[in-house]
Scaffold this motif. Structure first.
Motif, PDB file in Angstrom:
ATOM      1  N   ASN A 258       0.708  -1.338  -0.313  1.00 34.56           N
ATOM      2  CA  ASN A 258       0.017   0.054  -0.040  1.00 34.56           C
ATOM      3  C   ASN A 258       0.704   1.385   0.282  1.00 34.56           C
ATOM      4  OD1 ASN A 258      -3.086  -1.180   0.574  1.00 34.56           O
ATOM      5  ND2 ASN A 258      -2.335  -1.332   2.197  1.00 34.56           N
ATOM      6  N   ASP A 259       0.500   2.441  -0.683  1.00 35.75           N
ATOM      7  CA  ASP A 259       0.992   3.731  -0.406  1.00 35.75           C
ATOM      8  C   ASP A 259       0.794   3.950   0.670  1.00 35.75           C
ATOM      9  OD1 ASP A 259       1.952   6.360  -1.052  1.00 35.75           O
ATOM     10  OD2 ASP A 259       1.945   5.665  -3.442  1.00 35.75           O
ATOM     11  N   ILE A 260       1.935   4.470   1.522  1.00 34.58           N
ATOM     12  CA  ILE A 260       1.294   4.751   2.418  1.00 34.58           C
ATOM     13  C   ILE A 260       1.614   6.637   2.799  1.00 34.58           C
ATOM     14  CG2 ILE A 260       0.724   3.407   4.400  1.00 34.58           C
ATOM     15  CD1 ILE A 260       3.228   3.271   5.083  1.00 34.58           C
ATOM     16  N   THR A 261       2.126   6.963   1.346  1.00 32.97           N
ATOM     17  CA  THR A 261       2.881   8.023   1.793  1.00 32.97           C
ATOM     18  C   THR A 261       1.950   9.430   2.165  1.00 32.97           C
ATOM     19  OG1 THR A 261       4.179   7.585  -0.706  1.00 32.97           O
ATOM     20  CG2 THR A 261       4.424   9.967   0.247  1.00 32.97           C
ATOM     21  N   GLU A 262       0.945   9.988   1.778  1.00 32.61           N
ATOM     22  CA  GLU A 262       0.809  10.734   2.698  1.00 32.61           C
ATOM     23  C   GLU A 262      -0.020  10.229   3.754  1.00 32.61           C
ATOM     24  OE1 GLU A 262      -0.289   9.747  -0.257  1.00 32.61           O
ATOM     25  OE2 GLU A 262      -0.427  10.991  -1.801  1.00 32.61           O
ATOM     26  N   TYR A 263      -0.336   9.366   4.122  1.00 32.81           N
ATOM     27  CA  TYR A 263      -1.194   8.633   5.451  1.00 32.81           C
ATOM     28  C   TYR A 263       0.516   9.114   6.434  1.00 32.81           C
ATOM     29  CZ  TYR A 263      -0.936   5.674   9.844  1.00 32.81           C
ATOM     30  OH  TYR A 263      -0.775   5.087  11.036  1.00 32.81           O
ATOM     31  N   ARG A 264       1.824   9.060   6.082  1.00 32.76           N
ATOM     32  CA  ARG A 264       2.889   8.810   6.732  1.00 32.76           C
ATOM     33  C   ARG A 264       3.366  10.433   6.879  1.00 32.76           C
ATOM     34  NH1 ARG A 264       8.301   6.217   7.705  1.00 32.76           N
ATOM     35  NH2 ARG A 264       9.761   7.522   7.212  1.00 32.76           N
ATOM     36  N   ALA A 265       2.420  11.210   6.348  1.00 29.03           N
ATOM     37  CA  ALA A 265       2.857  12.506   5.783  1.00 29.03           C
ATOM     38  C   ALA A 265       2.044  13.725   7.056  1.00 29.03           C
ATOM     39  CB  ALA A 265       2.859  13.394   4.980  1.00 29.03           C
ATOM     40  N   SER A 266       0.713  12.386   6.958  1.00 27.78           N
ATOM     41  CA  SER A 266      -0.445  13.218   7.693  1.00 27.78           C
ATOM     42  C   SER A 266       0.607  12.766   9.284  1.00 27.78           C
ATOM     43  CB  SER A 266      -1.754  12.565   7.748  1.00 27.78           C
ATOM     44  OG  SER A 266      -1.913  11.828   7.879  1.00 27.78           O
ATOM     45  N   ARG A 267       0.545  11.653   9.616  1.00 27.23           N
ATOM     46  CA  ARG A 267       0.983  11.027  10.617  1.00 27.23           C
ATOM     47  C   ARG A 267       1.812  11.888  11.768  1.00 27.23           C
ATOM     48  NH1 ARG A 267       3.337   5.473  11.344  1.00 27.23           N
ATOM     49  NH2 ARG A 267       5.350   6.903  10.768  1.00 27.23           N
ATOM     50  N   ARG A 268       3.177  12.607  10.223  1.00 26.54           N
ATOM     51  CA  ARG A 268       3.835  13.362  11.424  1.00 26.54           C
ATOM     52  C   ARG A 268       3.534  15.009  11.433  1.00 26.54           C
ATOM     53  NH1 ARG A 268      10.267  11.698   8.252  1.00 26.54           N
ATOM     54  NH2 ARG A 268       9.942   9.331   9.333  1.00 26.54           N
ATOM     55  N   GLN A 269       2.678  15.222  10.177  1.00 19.67           N
ATOM     56  CA  GLN A 269       1.801  16.122  10.294  1.00 19.67           C
ATOM     57  C   GLN A 269       1.182  16.740  11.747  1.00 19.67           C
ATOM     58  OE1 GLN A 269       2.115  19.526   9.103  1.00 19.67           O
ATOM     59  NE2 GLN A 269       1.460  20.479  10.207  1.00 19.67           N
ATOM     60  N   LEU A 270       0.725  15.329  12.420  1.00 19.37           N
ATOM     61  CA  LEU A 270       0.068  15.322  13.524  1.00 19.37           C
ATOM     62  C   LEU A 270       1.025  15.094  14.950  1.00 19.37           C
ATOM     63  CD1 LEU A 270      -2.273  13.321  12.663  1.00 19.37           C
ATOM     64  CD2 LEU A 270      -3.478  15.363  13.084  1.00 19.37           C
ATOM     65  N   TYR A 272       4.025  16.701  14.926  1.00 19.54           N
ATOM     66  CA  TYR A 272       4.154  18.022  14.852  1.00 19.54           C
ATOM     67  C   TYR A 272       3.432  18.760  15.176  1.00 19.54           C
ATOM     68  CZ  TYR A 272       6.981  22.445  13.005  1.00 19.54           C
ATOM     69  OH  TYR A 272       7.767  23.482  13.538  1.00 19.54           O
ATOM     70  N   GLN A 273       2.246  19.099  15.165  1.00 23.59           N
ATOM     71  CA  GLN A 273       1.412  19.608  15.428  1.00 23.59           C
ATOM     72  C   GLN A 273       1.199  19.558  17.064  1.00 23.59           C
ATOM     73  OE1 GLN A 273      -1.730  19.021  13.684  1.00 23.59           O
ATOM     74  NE2 GLN A 273      -1.057  20.248  11.460  1.00 23.59           N
ATOM     75  N   PRO A 278       1.906  25.747  17.563  1.00 24.97           N
ATOM     76  CA  PRO A 278       1.734  26.669  16.039  1.00 24.97           C
ATOM     77  C   PRO A 278       2.223  27.846  15.597  1.00 24.97           C
ATOM     78  CG  PRO A 278       0.033  26.340  17.782  1.00 24.97           C
ATOM     79  CD  PRO A 278       0.965  25.914  18.429  1.00 24.97           C
ATOM     80  N   LEU A 279       2.340  28.728  16.657  1.00 28.99           N
ATOM     81  CA  LEU A 279       2.546  29.966  16.644  1.00 28.99           C
ATOM     82  C   LEU A 279       3.519  30.098  15.778  1.00 28.99           C
ATOM     83  CD1 LEU A 279       2.024  33.372  16.576  1.00 28.99           C
ATOM     84  CD2 LEU A 279       2.690  33.185  18.836  1.00 28.99           C
ATOM     85  N   THR A 280       4.945  29.993  16.839  1.00 30.37           N
ATOM     86  CA  THR A 280       6.593  29.824  16.678  1.00 30.37           C
ATOM     87  C   THR A 280       7.047  28.788  15.869  1.00 30.37           C
ATOM     88  OG1 THR A 280       7.180  28.875  18.690  1.00 30.37           O
ATOM     89  CG2 THR A 280       6.361  31.076  18.547  1.00 30.37           C
ATOM     90  N   GLY A 281       6.173  27.717  16.103  1.00 31.28           N
ATOM     91  CA  GLY A 281       6.488  26.537  15.122  1.00 31.28           C
ATOM     92  C   GLY A 281       8.223  26.006  16.220  1.00 31.28           C
ATOM     93  N   LEU A 282       8.338  26.587  17.721  1.00 32.27           N
ATOM     94  CA  LEU A 282       9.501  26.100  18.588  1.00 32.27           C
ATOM     95  C   LEU A 282       8.546  25.150  19.166  1.00 32.27           C
ATOM     96  CD1 LEU A 282      10.600  29.651  20.549  1.00 32.27           C
ATOM     97  CD2 LEU A 282      11.189  28.043  18.354  1.00 32.27           C
ATOM     98  N   ALA A 283       9.039  24.182  19.872  1.00 31.97           N
ATOM     99  CA  ALA A 283       8.774  22.842  20.903  1.00 31.97           C
ATOM    100  C   ALA A 283       7.877  23.683  21.634  1.00 31.97           C
ATOM    101  CB  ALA A 283       9.941  22.375  21.309  1.00 31.97           C
ATOM    102  N   ASN A 284       6.781  22.562  21.770  1.00 29.67           N
ATOM    103  CA  ASN A 284       6.053  23.114  23.155  1.00 29.67           C
ATOM    104  C   ASN A 284       6.543  22.302  24.329  1.00 29.67           C
ATOM    105  OD1 ASN A 284       5.330  20.609  23.113  1.00 29.67           O
ATOM    106  ND2 ASN A 284       3.213  20.925  21.952  1.00 29.67           N
ATOM    107  N   ARG A 285       5.684  23.010  25.543  1.00 27.83           N
ATOM    108  CA  ARG A 285       5.432  22.818  26.695  1.00 27.83           C
ATOM    109  C   ARG A 285       5.585  21.308  27.160  1.00 27.83           C
ATOM    110  NH1 ARG A 285       4.712  25.308  31.594  1.00 27.83           N
ATOM    111  NH2 ARG A 285       4.736  24.141  33.253  1.00 27.83           N
ATOM    112  N   ALA A 286       4.903  20.913  26.606  1.00 27.82           N
ATOM    113  CA  ALA A 286       5.542  18.831  26.553  1.00 27.82           C
ATOM    114  C   ALA A 286       6.240  18.470  25.588  1.00 27.82           C
ATOM    115  CB  ALA A 286       3.943  17.991  25.911  1.00 27.82           C
ATOM    116  N   LEU A 287       7.116  18.397  25.047  1.00 27.57           N
ATOM    117  CA  LEU A 287       8.113  18.685  24.298  1.00 27.57           C
ATOM    118  C   LEU A 287       9.358  18.672  25.176  1.00 27.57           C
ATOM    119  CD1 LEU A 287       9.305  16.713  21.757  1.00 27.57           C
ATOM    120  CD2 LEU A 287       9.569  18.467  20.452  1.00 27.57           C
ATOM    121  N   VAL A 288       9.523  19.827  25.731  1.00 23.82           N
ATOM    122  CA  VAL A 288      10.661  20.614  25.880  1.00 23.82           C
ATOM    123  C   VAL A 288      10.751  19.659  27.551  1.00 23.82           C
ATOM    124  CG1 VAL A 288      11.409  22.782  27.500  1.00 23.82           C
ATOM    125  CG2 VAL A 288      10.637  22.445  25.095  1.00 23.82           C
TER     126      VAL A 288
END
Length: 444
Positions: A258-270, A272-273, A278-288
């Protein structure tokens, strides 16, 4: 001598003939004898095959009455070649006409044999009806499955034991970016596709899932890999491979993917989010805090040496007087300046409002740390032009150091850095409550 006399005994000959007639009469295959083109004998099986009510429906008639016209000439040529008694023709398929007007496909063997002191042709007739039905059923099944496979969005490729592609459905060709003629018959190594592992690194051929299956018989499932197509596209696939016939050592293998290119990209986007502001693109509190927790969990070679808590002085006044849109622009520019002022291995995140947290990687000497803090404050203090407004931003920075076997929680480290930051604020800014003092903190 006695043996020859026994062989020539009329009683023995009659007994042998009787056994032969019984064998012929009860044969499941049709047997017919024709002499000079006329049928002189027909066993029960051939009568059933020809749908004859009585032997008289067949015996005495021309053998040509029961042969489909297209089969007559080849039949005559075969029996013409039989010149010696006991010789037989090769098994041949032909079509007979039945008494009810129907047609039946058969396989026949003609034998030149003695018949009542004359030479005649004995024909053994095997009904192909069941075989034809089975072949038709198999063909329908193959067409059905071929149609199903051709309509799948999942790519399906069959590869023989030697690694050559036997078939590829349209989805496989679409995913690979190839036409059918470019795939079938090609060795899997010869297709100019660069395969990548899950980390986008070139994958050794021994890792190819279908090669593993062919070499070991192992079934491989949900194997994720990437491929670079000739047109420059990179696709990500989830593949399964198994032998078509596990009991056959020489079996081909089937690989589906199966081609999972779009799924992989959306999962990575999720992902990342979920881990970035979302405003600065920096790591958020949870990641830090997650990275800080991992650093505190190490017993040696600390990956984080110091934690910086940064707060913008007077930022509330910017929001109140100029509006949140300009305030957001200020935060974005400050975030960019922080990133430029730090090393790639350092981590900077926005933990809320106008507060930022920096995790400094590795050991940092005191002088180097003071110089870094000075550079960061100078960078943030440079005037910001936003929608015609010239805005001056100052920052207070508090520092706490980590040490081996540090028993604090990430929240405790954050609290200590926060206290250090409040101590660093200029007198004109209100100080926060100092709930406790830590020797590991200092103000700048």
């Amino acid at each position: 001598m006695a043996g020859n006399e026994r062989a020539n005994d009329p009683a023995d000959a009659e007994q042998l003939a009787q056994r032969y007639r019984s064998l012929v009469d009860y044969s499941p295959d049709g047997i017919v004898v024709h002499e000079r083109g006329t049928v002189v004998y027909a066993n029960p099986a051939i009568l059933r095959l020809l749908v004859a009510d009585t032997p008289d429906d067949v015996i005495g008639r021309s053998v040509m009455d029961f042969v489909e016209p297209d089969s007559v000439a080849p039949m005559l040529e075969r029996i013409r070649r039989l010149t010696i008694a006991g010789t037989a023709s090769v098994p041949t398929e032909m079509t007979l006409r039945r008494c009810d007007g129907g047609r039946v496909d058969v396989e026949t063997v003609s034998v030149l044999t003695a018949w009542h002191d004359h030479l005649a042709y004995q024909v053994v007739v095997h009904d192909l009806t069941a075989q034809r039905a089975a072949e038709a059923a198999q063909q329908r099944a193959e067409q059905f499955f071929a149609t199903v496979v051709s309509q799948l969005e999942e790519g399906v490729v069959v590869i023989d034991k030697d690694g050559r592609i036997e078939s590829a459905n349209p989805a496989a060709r679409r995913i690979f970016g190839y036409d059918a003629d470019d795939l079938v018959g090609t060795h899997i190594y010869d297709i100019p596709l660069r395969l990548l592992d899950a980390n986008a690194q070139p994958m050794p051929t021994s890792w190819y899932p279908v090669i593993r299956t062919l070499a070991t018989g192992e079934t491989v499932t949900r194997f994720v890999f990437g491929l670079d197509r000739p047109d420059g596209q990179r696709r990500w696939l989830s593949a399964n491979s198994r032998l078509l016939n596990p009991d056959d050592p020489g079996s081909a293998a089937v690989s589906s993917f199966n081609d999972i290119t779009e799924y992989r990209a959306s999962r990575r986007q999720l992902e990342y989010q979920a881990t970035h502001d979302p405003l600065t693109g920096l790591a958020n509190r949870a990641l830090v805090l997650s990275r800080l927790s991992a650093a505190l969990g190490t017993t040696e070679n600390l990956s984080v040496s110091s934690v910086l808590f940064i707060d913008l002085d007077g930022f509330k006044a910017i929001n109140d007087s100029l509006g949140h849109a300009i305030g957001d622009t200020v935060l974005q520019i400050v975030a960019q300046r922080l990133q430029r002022g730090l090393r790639a291995e350092d981590i900077v995140g926005r933990i809320g409002g106008d507060e930022f947290l920096v995790l400094l990687s590795g050991r940092t000497r005191g002088d180097d740390l003071e110089a870094l803090i000075t550079r960061l404050r100078q960078a943030m203090a440079e005037p910001i032009i936003a929608r015609g407004h010239r805005i001056q931003v100052d920052a207070s920075i508090g520092v706490t150091h980590l040490h081996t076997d540090d028993g604090r929680t990430p929240e405790a480290v954050l609290h200590d850095a926060d206290l250090a930051m409040y101590r660093a604020k200029p007198p004109s800014h209100p100080s926060g409550p100092l709930s406790r003092r830590s020797d590991s903190t200092h103000a700048s």
